[in-house]
Motif scaffolding. Structure first.
Motif, PDB file in Angstrom:
ATOM      1  N   UNK A   1      16.033  33.365 -25.520  1.00 50.28           N
ATOM      2  CA  UNK A   1      15.584  34.826 -25.749  1.00 50.28           C
ATOM      3  C   UNK A   1      15.094  35.089 -24.351  1.00 50.28           C
ATOM      4  N   UNK A   2      15.604  36.444 -24.058  1.00 54.11           N
ATOM      5  CA  UNK A   2      15.343  36.903 -22.401  1.00 54.11           C
ATOM      6  C   UNK A   2      14.955  38.347 -22.559  1.00 54.11           C
ATOM      7  N   UNK A   3      14.127  38.787 -21.701  1.00 53.60           N
ATOM      8  CA  UNK A   3      13.793  40.158 -21.569  1.00 53.60           C
ATOM      9  C   UNK A   3      14.929  40.805 -20.902  1.00 53.60           C
ATOM     10  N   UNK A   4      15.401  42.058 -21.567  1.00 52.78           N
ATOM     11  CA  UNK A   4      16.479  43.047 -20.841  1.00 52.78           C
ATOM     12  C   UNK A   4      15.857  43.305 -19.521  1.00 52.78           C
ATOM     13  N   UNK A   5      14.647  43.764 -19.221  1.00 52.50           N
ATOM     14  CA  UNK A   5      14.156  44.097 -18.092  1.00 52.50           C
ATOM     15  C   UNK A   5      12.614  43.377 -17.899  1.00 52.50           C
TER      16      UNK A   5
ATOM     17  N   UNK B   1      22.647  34.607 -24.985  1.00 54.07           N
ATOM     18  CA  UNK B   1      21.287  35.117 -24.718  1.00 54.07           C
ATOM     19  C   UNK B   1      21.125  36.451 -25.750  1.00 54.07           C
ATOM     20  N   UNK B   2      19.776  36.482 -26.199  1.00 54.83           N
ATOM     21  CA  UNK B   2      19.289  37.552 -27.045  1.00 54.83           C
ATOM     22  C   UNK B   2      18.233  38.290 -26.448  1.00 54.83           C
ATOM     23  N   UNK B   3      18.440  39.574 -26.289  1.00 55.24           N
ATOM     24  CA  UNK B   3      17.259  40.372 -25.749  1.00 55.24           C
ATOM     25  C   UNK B   3      16.182  40.363 -26.671  1.00 55.24           C
ATOM     26  N   UNK B   4      14.906  40.309 -26.052  1.00 53.36           N
ATOM     27  CA  UNK B   4      13.677  40.369 -26.802  1.00 53.36           C
ATOM     28  C   UNK B   4      13.472  41.703 -27.389  1.00 53.36           C
ATOM     29  N   UNK B   5      13.839  42.449 -26.622  1.00 46.00           N
ATOM     30  CA  UNK B   5      13.627  44.166 -26.867  1.00 46.00           C
ATOM     31  C   UNK B   5      14.275  44.578 -28.199  1.00 46.00           C
ATOM     32  N   UNK B   6      15.420  43.817 -28.605  1.00 48.95           N
ATOM     33  CA  UNK B   6      16.113  44.047 -29.639  1.00 48.95           C
ATOM     34  C   UNK B   6      15.362  43.291 -30.619  1.00 48.95           C
TER      35      UNK B   6
ATOM     36  N   UNK C   1       2.847  41.821 -32.942  1.00 47.58           N
ATOM     37  CA  UNK C   1       3.919  40.725 -32.193  1.00 47.58           C
ATOM     38  C   UNK C   1       4.471  41.136 -30.982  1.00 47.58           C
ATOM     39  N   UNK C   2       4.874  42.485 -30.978  1.00 49.75           N
ATOM     40  CA  UNK C   2       5.565  43.245 -29.825  1.00 49.75           C
ATOM     41  C   UNK C   2       4.257  43.199 -28.676  1.00 49.75           C
TER      42      UNK C   2
ATOM     43  N   UNK D   1       6.078  42.955 -25.038  1.00 46.71           N
ATOM     44  CA  UNK D   1       7.289  44.008 -24.717  1.00 46.71           C
ATOM     45  C   UNK D   1       7.097  45.086 -23.869  1.00 46.71           C
ATOM     46  N   UNK D   2       7.901  45.422 -23.121  1.00 45.62           N
ATOM     47  CA  UNK D   2       7.962  46.636 -22.564  1.00 45.62           C
ATOM     48  C   UNK D   2       7.474  47.923 -23.182  1.00 45.62           C
ATOM     49  N   UNK D   3       6.833  48.940 -22.527  1.00 42.17           N
ATOM     50  CA  UNK D   3       6.710  50.191 -23.218  1.00 42.17           C
ATOM     51  C   UNK D   3       8.097  50.695 -23.394  1.00 42.17           C
ATOM     52  N   UNK D   4       8.140  51.629 -24.310  1.00 44.18           N
ATOM     53  CA  UNK D   4       9.305  52.451 -24.559  1.00 44.18           C
ATOM     54  C   UNK D   4       9.727  52.980 -23.442  1.00 44.18           C
ATOM     55  N   UNK D   5       8.883  53.809 -22.827  1.00 45.94           N
ATOM     56  CA  UNK D   5       8.934  54.709 -21.856  1.00 45.94           C
ATOM     57  C   UNK D   5       9.412  53.647 -20.531  1.00 45.94           C
ATOM     58  N   UNK D   6       8.882  52.614 -20.326  1.00 44.42           N
ATOM     59  CA  UNK D   6       8.959  51.950 -19.124  1.00 44.42           C
ATOM     60  C   UNK D   6      10.533  51.244 -19.395  1.00 44.42           C
TER      61      UNK D   6
END
Length: 598
Positions: free
Chosen positions: A75-79, A351-356, A473-474, A479-484
């Protein structure tokens, strides 16, 4: 093979001591079809191994064309550097208040235009590619009490994806190399003992009042533990000798759990609807064998059709059409850059995006109904059959599973299999005709039963409240904010800019979001639902569509063994090349092909 213990808390996996990975170059370059169509005839009449450029039959002991290491997926962050939510007690209090507001019914029409099968196809897909982000991992992802966001580097280092991260149906076949002895034995028992190219199915129990007319044969249930024990394939002594965590999946205070499903991922028997969809895909594999294909060829054709349906049926039904078109036309560049930044040690484990996984793909929770027009016994009546209830309740759909133990007063004890009167009638799930035959809209309201999940432990209490669980959990996994996230995606220049909701649009009717700043730095899961709500609720909005389409398309496009990279006469493989007269190009067509839909 995954064995689920209390969905939402932990997973048990039976694994062997890791062995060195097999050279990916020897395993993943075998699936590019290049032979001219004139030479290959029809795919449904000729083994795939005969038309794959350079392919040879796999060694018998390999068990799969996709040889994989035992290392977990990533699991990795997209950003990784995108801003998260404001931290502190005020944010946590607002998240709990937000969860309370989501557990109330919408004031407007709640029924959408999407067929309910897509709700559970989405769950089936999720179980095929991710596992572990909805679990209580000690010291990492606990969500009860006063929690704070974790360091993202620590999350990436300690949170493993227990799935391979590829749309390869490991959840169906459950036979990846590197499993422990008991899991390997179960994977072998999942194959038919006589017709070994086929997957084993269970038969339904006589409920005394009949069963739906389809399928015409009795193979309408999953393989279950009691059947194998009655045959002597598994013994009580063998179960009792298992390590405690593993044994608890098969034995409880009453003895062996005879209704326990023996499948590649135990989560696919957590509710009856996803369990019946699992049955459909097992039948799809077996129909391929009926056409003359051996196990590996049938597996490959089943995977190809599944992957094609994900990209060409599921995505258009769920996502904004212009986003899907753009993502597929450009080759899912957002996932491509993510993959380049996070190259897997084993190419077979994407790899799987955590944001997903933690946020974007949880949109389906809002589509779940509190009850369904399940069949003629538990739904709309049909002449000649006895209606037992006007609909199947949410509670019943969890009871008639392995964990629920099939509590039918009409079937004999001990309970071992699904009662015949609980077999699904798919014609009630593939259209969006009436309220009970449609999914709920994608919006910021969840069906009432999701605020008191009957299949979850009573402690900690938050585990029974799905909205609270997702929001906490988020926050915990930072998790990044949606706007970020939108700002980071837009900065790549890969796509047309994703519009940003105004704080007023985010917080409408929920003024408590403003104080801690969650109207401008919004929880990603909630934002994806709110964005969809504002465009009518029948598909995702721009951000949600990009997260879902880029991830699922990226997994297929960047898998060298997928249908996307299989070429026939210069053309990409498609169901129309497999069976031109009746292509399996929709979920309806798949169900017809498997004898489950007229």
């Amino acid at each position: 093979m995954l064995f689920s213990l209390s969905h939402g808390t932990r997973i048990v996996q039976d694994t062997a001591v890791p062995q060195p990975a097999i050279d990916a170059a020897l395993t993943r370059g075998m699936a590019v079809l290049e032979n001219p169509a004139a030479q290959m005839e029809r795919l449904d009449l000729k083994p795939l191994s005969a038309v794959v450029d350079g392919a040879t039959a796999p060694a018998p002991e390999a068990g799969s064309l996709r040889a994989m290491s035992t290392a977990p997926g990533a699991f990795r962050y997209l950003f990784r550097d995108a801003p998260g939510l404001p931290e502190g007690p005020a944010t946590l209090a607002a998240l709990d208040q937000l969860a309370d507001s989501m557990a109330t019914e919408t004031t407007g029409p709640g029924d959408g235009s999407v067929a309910p099968i897509f709700t559970y196809f989405g769950q089936f897909i999720d179980h095929d590619i991710t596992a572990n982000t909805d679990r209580e991992v000690a010291g990492l992802s606990e969500i009860a009490g006063d929690i704070a966001p974790m360091d993202r580097i620590q999350v990436e280092g300690e949170l493993d994806n227990l799935r391979e991260g590829t749309l390869a149906l490991d959840s169906l076949y459950g036979d990846s190399p590197g499993q422990g002895a008991f899991a390997a034995k179960l994977a072998g028992l999942m194959r038919h003992p006589t017709f070994s190219d086929k997957m084993r199915l269970g038969v339904t129990a006589d409920s005394g009042d009949g069963r739906p007319p389809l399928p015409a044969d009795p193979a309408a249930d999953l393989l279950r533990l009691g059947f194998l024990m009655d045959r002597g394939d598994i013994t009580v002594a063998e179960l009792n000798a298992l390590p405690p965590d593993l044994r608890a999946n098969f034995v409880d205070a009453d003895g062996p759990i005879r209704t326990r499903a023996i499948i590649g991922d135990g989560r696919n028997d957590e509710n009856l609807l996803v369990a019946q969809l699992h049955v459909a895909f097992l039948r799809l594999h077996n129909r391929m064998v009926d056409l003359g294909h051996d196990f590996e060829e049938a597996r490959r054709l089943t995977r190809y059709h599944y992957q094609w349906l994900v990209l060409n049926a599921f995505l258009p039904a769920i996502c904004a059409g212009d986003v899907v078109d753009e993502v597929l036309a450009t080759g899912a560049p957002l996932y491509a850059e993510f993959l380049a930044d996070n190259p897997p040690a084993d190419p077979a484990k994407m790899p799987m995006p955590l944001e997903f996984s933690v946020a974007g793909f949880r949109f389906g929770h809002s589509m779940v109904r509190g009850g369904y027009d399940h069949n003629r016994f538990f739904g709309r009546a049909v002449a000649g059959s006895t209606q037992l209830a006007p609909f199947a309740s949410f509670t019943q759909l969890f009871q008639f599973t392995g964990s629920g133990k099939m509590p039918s007063p009409l079937t004999a004890d001990p309970k071992t299999s699904l009662p015949g009167n609980w077999v699904i009638e798919w014609d009630r799930f593939v259209h969006a005709e009436t309220p009970l035959r449609s999914a709920r809209k994608i919006d910021t309201h969840l069906a009432p039963p999701l605020d008191d999940m009957i299949n979850q432990p009573a402690s900690p209490a938050v585990m029974k409240r799905l909205a609270s669980r997702n929001l906490r959990r988020g926050y915990r996994l930072n998790m990044p904010s949606a706007q970020g996230l939108i700002e980071a995606i837009n900065a790549t220049g890969l796509y047309r800019p994703i519009p940003v909701l105004t704080p007023e649009q985010v917080a409408e009717g929920r003024d408590f979001l403003t104080g801690p700043g969650l109207d401008a730095a919004t929880p990603l899961w909630f934002y994806v639902l709110r964005e969809a709500e504002l465009v009518g609720g029948n598909h995702l909005g721009a951000l949600g569509s990009h997260l879902v389409a880029n991830t699922l398309a990226g997994l297929v496009i960047h898998d060298a063994g997928s249908y996307w990279n299989a070429k026939i006469g210069g053309h990409r493989w498609s169901p129309h090349l497999f069976q031109p007269s009746q292509p399996i190009d929709s979920l309806k067509a798949m169900l017809r092909f498997t004898g489950l839909l007229a």
